[in-house]
Design a protein around this motif. Structure first.
Motif, PDB file in Angstrom:
ATOM      1  N   GLU A 101       0.739  -1.353   0.095  1.00  0.00           N
ATOM      2  CA  GLU A 101       0.068  -0.158   0.098  1.00  0.00           C
ATOM      3  C   GLU A 101       0.759   1.222   0.055  1.00  0.00           C
ATOM      4  OE1 GLU A 101      -2.647  -0.170   3.292  1.00  0.00           O
ATOM      5  OE2 GLU A 101      -3.631  -2.101   2.783  1.00  0.00           O
TER       6      GLU A 101
ATOM      7  N   THR B 162      -0.865  -3.915  -7.743  1.00  0.00           N
ATOM      8  CA  THR B 162      -1.673  -5.292  -8.291  1.00  0.00           C
ATOM      9  C   THR B 162      -0.481  -5.888  -8.987  1.00  0.00           C
ATOM     10  OG1 THR B 162      -2.179  -4.067 -10.264  1.00  0.00           O
ATOM     11  CG2 THR B 162      -3.802  -4.419  -8.485  1.00  0.00           C
TER      12      THR B 162
ATOM     13  N   LYS C  22      -4.379  -0.126  -7.837  1.00  0.00           N
ATOM     14  CA  LYS C  22      -6.075   0.193  -7.707  1.00  0.00           C
ATOM     15  C   LYS C  22      -6.060   0.590  -6.465  1.00  0.00           C
ATOM     16  CE  LYS C  22      -7.001  -4.295  -5.287  1.00  0.00           C
ATOM     17  NZ  LYS C  22      -8.059  -5.414  -5.360  1.00  0.00           N
ATOM     18  N   LEU C  23      -7.332   1.641  -6.503  1.00  0.00           N
ATOM     19  CA  LEU C  23      -7.680   2.303  -5.178  1.00  0.00           C
ATOM     20  C   LEU C  23      -7.679   1.396  -4.055  1.00  0.00           C
ATOM     21  CD1 LEU C  23     -10.153   4.670  -6.901  1.00  0.00           C
ATOM     22  CD2 LEU C  23      -7.666   5.248  -6.147  1.00  0.00           C
ATOM     23  N   LYS C  24      -7.303   1.818  -2.844  1.00  0.00           N
ATOM     24  CA  LYS C  24      -7.539   0.899  -1.803  1.00  0.00           C
ATOM     25  C   LYS C  24      -8.867   1.101  -1.190  1.00  0.00           C
ATOM     26  CE  LYS C  24      -6.061   0.647   2.917  1.00  0.00           C
ATOM     27  NZ  LYS C  24      -5.200   1.389   4.139  1.00  0.00           N
ATOM     28  N   ASP C  25      -9.567  -0.053  -0.960  1.00  0.00           N
ATOM     29  CA  ASP C  25     -10.957  -0.052  -0.386  1.00  0.00           C
ATOM     30  C   ASP C  25     -10.971   0.594   0.947  1.00  0.00           C
ATOM     31  OD1 ASP C  25     -11.526  -1.853  -2.556  1.00  0.00           O
ATOM     32  OD2 ASP C  25     -11.151  -3.646  -1.624  1.00  0.00           O
ATOM     33  N   ARG C  26     -12.009   1.236   1.093  1.00  0.00           N
ATOM     34  CA  ARG C  26     -12.228   2.210   2.257  1.00  0.00           C
ATOM     35  C   ARG C  26     -13.305   1.578   3.132  1.00  0.00           C
ATOM     36  NH1 ARG C  26     -11.563   8.380   0.023  1.00  0.00           N
ATOM     37  NH2 ARG C  26      -9.549   8.324  -0.540  1.00  0.00           N
TER      38      ARG C  26
END
Length: 365
Positions: A304, A347, A361-365
């Motif tokens: 991350e 990724t 990819k965008l980090k899941d929030r």
């Protein structure tokens, strides 16, 4: 100036060689046909023969002098490079083997002492000395492991092995890497060992670029000359300008590869084409771009980070960010964060000839 003096000396050697050839021909005539030129010919005719032979061989060697000087210089550079890669023990045993070989050649040369043809005896003796000297050097250096080495030699070898296995090869800089300038920072780190070689033809090319009418080329050439001055004044790494040139080769890249081959050195460049051509000819290359890519941090899938989305990507919804070292990060779905920071998850990564590209990819929030 030195080349002119060398050509004059070779011309004098050629004159002496011409006289020696006439003497050799006279001995052959005496041996086979009992004809002595000193007795059969009149004095002025004999003098003309000697003068003509001396002038002919002097002109011949004078014309061949550039190639002879170039070949001799290349031979000296090769010998120097080979000796630099040898340990003190290897040189010692090589000299011992050389002496033994020359002693054997001297004993065998006594067999030719009674030969009537002096020139033939000289040729045979030269072959004997060269052959046995060479065999003495090579055989002893290759079989030195079977000889009990003195303890002080072993201690010196261990000390040398503790530092480096062999002497560092000279690093031959090309025009592009000098203008690039990163080689200066690399030298400051101390990871580059050995002499930095700047060929005279590379220096001429830099001066030509610095005198260009194009402002961009002129600035690049002046930057290269400034970097060379900085390296000479501020760095501890020795910078040497070698005058070796190859008049039969027109391209600077081909001259660089030839010089590296003759000196046993490494070409330092960031030119992709020069890198490939040198690889085909089995000349070692240090590519600054490859070195820069190799020391970039490795990001594994799942890691991350927080990046700043700088622009849109090629695909719909993609955003593009950059790391501090210039590595491109393609963020899936990052377009809506354009101009903002976003937390992403790596990724995959792709290594290309232009550098490393990271996909995230965008980090899941």
């Amino acid at each position: 100036m030195a080349k002119k003096i060398a050509r004059a000396i070779l011309a004098l050697v050629g004159a002496g060689l011409g006289v020696a050839v006439v003497e050799g021909v006279n001995e052959l005539l005496i041996y086979f046909w009992n004809f002595n030129m000193h007795r059969k010919l009149i004095e002025w005719g004999l003098a003309l023969i000697y003068i003509g032979a001396a002038v002919l061989f002097a002109i011949l060697l004078y014309l061949l002098a550039p190639r002879l000087i170039e070949g001799f210089t290349r031979f000296i550079n090769t010998v120097e490079s080979r000796l630099a890669d040898m340990s003190m023990a290897e040189i010692f045993f090589g000299v011992v083997g050389l002496i033994v070989g020359l002693v054997i050649a001297f004993l065998m040369s006594t067999l030719t002492a009674k030969m009537e043809l002096n020139w033939l005896a000289f040729i045979i003796n030269a072959i004997l000395y060269f052959t046995f000297g060479y065999l003495g050097w090579t055989v002893v250096t290759k079989r030195k492991g079977e000889i009990n080495t003195p303890s002080w030699f072993k201690r010196g070898a261990k000390e040398k092995a503790g530092k480096t296995s062999v002497m560092a090869r000279p690093k031959i800089l090309d025009t592009s890497v000098i203008i690039d300038g990163r080689v200066t920072d690399i030298c400051r780190t101390g990871i580059l060992e050995g002499n930095m070689i700047v060929p005279s033809f590379v220096l001429r090319e830099l001066r030509h670029i610095a005198d260009s009418a194009d402002p961009l080329k002129r600035n690049r050439g002046r930057r290269g000359l400034d970097i060379l001055n900085t390296m000479q004044e501020e760095l501890e790494v020795p910078i040497k300008v070698v005058e070796t040139d190859y008049e039969d080769i027109a391209e600077v890249d081909a001259k660089l590869i030839r010089l590296a081959y003759d000196m046993g050195g490494v070409v330092v460049t960031n030119d992709y084409n020069l890198n490939k051509v040198a690889g085909v000819q089995r000349v070692p290359v240090l590519n600054i771009n490859e070195l820069a890519n190799a020391i970039k941090p490795v990001l594994l899938p799942g890691e991350e980070m927080t990046v700043s989305i700088m622009k849109e990507g090629k695909e719909a919804g993609q955003g593009v960010a950059y790391l501090a070292d210039g590595t491109m990060i393609v963020v899936d779905g990052g377009r809506r964060f354009l101009g903002e920071e976003a937390a992403v998850v790596v990724t995959s990564a792709l290594q290309t000839s232009a550098g490393r590209m990271i996909f995230a990819k965008l980090k899941d929030r």
